[in-house]
Scaffold this active site. Sequence first.
Site, mmCIF file in Angstrom:
data_model
loop_
_atom_site.group_PDB
_atom_site.id
_atom_site.type_symbol
_atom_site.label_atom_id
_atom_site.label_comp_id
_atom_site.label_asym_id
_atom_site.label_seq_id
_atom_site.Cartn_x
_atom_site.Cartn_y
_atom_site.Cartn_z
ATOM 1 N N PRO A 168 0.129 -2.059 8.915
ATOM 2 C CA PRO A 168 1.451 -2.263 9.531
ATOM 3 C C PRO A 168 2.456 -1.147 9.246
ATOM 4 O O PRO A 168 3.566 -1.174 9.744
ATOM 5 C CB PRO A 168 1.915 -3.573 8.888
ATOM 6 C CG PRO A 168 1.318 -3.541 7.523
ATOM 7 C CD PRO A 168 -0.031 -2.901 7.691
ATOM 8 N N GLY A 169 2.061 -0.157 8.398
ATOM 9 C CA GLY A 169 2.938 0.995 8.237
ATOM 10 C C GLY A 169 3.352 1.331 6.820
ATOM 11 O O GLY A 169 4.353 2.019 6.619
ATOM 12 N N SER A 199 0.825 -1.212 0.000
ATOM 13 C CA SER A 199 0.000 0.000 0.000
ATOM 14 C C SER A 199 0.859 1.262 0.000
ATOM 15 O O SER A 199 0.373 2.350 -0.312
ATOM 16 C CB SER A 199 -0.936 0.017 1.209
ATOM 17 O OG SER A 199 -0.204 0.195 2.417
ATOM 18 N N ASP A 209 -3.247 3.318 15.371
ATOM 19 C CA ASP A 209 -3.873 2.045 14.997
ATOM 20 C C ASP A 209 -3.854 1.107 16.192
ATOM 21 O O ASP A 209 -2.876 1.089 16.949
ATOM 22 C CB ASP A 209 -3.139 1.396 13.814
ATOM 23 C CG ASP A 209 -4.035 0.441 13.037
ATOM 24 O OD1 ASP A 209 -4.602 -0.481 13.653
ATOM 25 O OD2 ASP A 209 -4.165 0.613 11.811
ATOM 26 N N LYS A 240 -13.244 4.927 -0.048
ATOM 27 C CA LYS A 240 -13.718 3.677 -0.635
ATOM 28 C C LYS A 240 -15.045 3.936 -1.342
ATOM 29 O O LYS A 240 -15.930 4.597 -0.796
ATOM 30 C CB LYS A 240 -13.895 2.606 0.441
ATOM 31 C CG LYS A 240 -12.705 2.472 1.382
ATOM 32 C CD LYS A 240 -11.409 2.126 0.646
ATOM 33 C CE LYS A 240 -10.221 2.171 1.601
ATOM 34 N NZ LYS A 240 -8.944 1.882 0.949
#
Length: 357
Positions: free
Chosen positions: A217-218, A183, A235, A300
């Site tokens: 996760p970053g 991402s 998070d 989204k």
Amino acid sequence: MNTLFMHCRPGFEGEVCSEISDLAARLNVAGYAKAKPATACAEFVCTEEDGAERLMRGQRFAELIFPRQWARGFFIDLPENDRISVILAHMSEFPVCGSLWLEVVDTNDGKELSNFCKKFEGPLRKALTGAGKLVEDTSKPRLLLTFKSGREVFLGLADAGNSAMWPMGIPRLKFPREAPSRSTLKLEEAWHHFIPRDQWEDRLHSDMTGVDLGAAPGGWTWQLVNRGMLVTAIDNGPMAESLMDTGLVQHLMADGFTFKPKQPVDWMVCDIVEKPARNAAMLEEWIGEGHCREAVVNLKLPMKQRYAEVKRLLERIADGFKARGIKVDIGCKQLYHDREEVTCHLRRLDVKKAKAR
């Protein structure tokens, strides 16, 4: 040259048709949009010969949401042999062009034509140069050939400064091995699209601070850290140890929708999967309340009426800032690395910016 040809993400042909029809109505250009599902392209056929050119002159390409690339021109059929002579014959009334891109649509059939295009480009470039139709000059129009097959091509023109910065609108970004998720490329592409490269040193530097909402996760945090920023990652999930080891990341176990920084930050980024209206409201609040100066947030998309929903949310955001008397630059794009989503960028224009060292 009365057809405007546009590339897009497969499955979003209808959104391109809706958006370009809106543009044509605004610019009083008569015509109709058409597309077949899952073909990764759409057309707007103008009833007047100069219609496609008027559309392109009246709209900054970078401000369109769903088209990845565009060109004005027409389709031609090619023989099995001597394709170049046919292309040259159809270019008799074309201006001298300053660059050449051979493109294919983003489908499996399109990708199978990539090798053909690579082999064909050299001889075509040589022939165009010899015929006086191609020179190296960025101020002249770009010649765009989009091959639907080896026997059908769209012969088009676009202003190099008012079209995609990459062929087919697909960036060639390399995935950094140190990043904890793919991402990360979404945020990098967003910066390329929304921030001119010569402004990166002023707007993305190590004296800045950032907040990543829904960080784990970053992947997006990594991009901020890679620019040297101090980042607060929000998070309830775990962050990659490699990021925490940099000493530039503070991880807070909190809800991304309720967290607010004690001091204003330069950047807020967010890739939380949530209803688009909620993410849009959060984006408006962060910029409007002065919690950050720039922000990149993904929205989204719903299953239906996707263009209509994005348009509605952008208008609501713009109206909200107008009512507050706040000057904001608003951008929105379905990036190549986006899927069922669009990426919004907001920049507040009436606050002092941090200075680079």
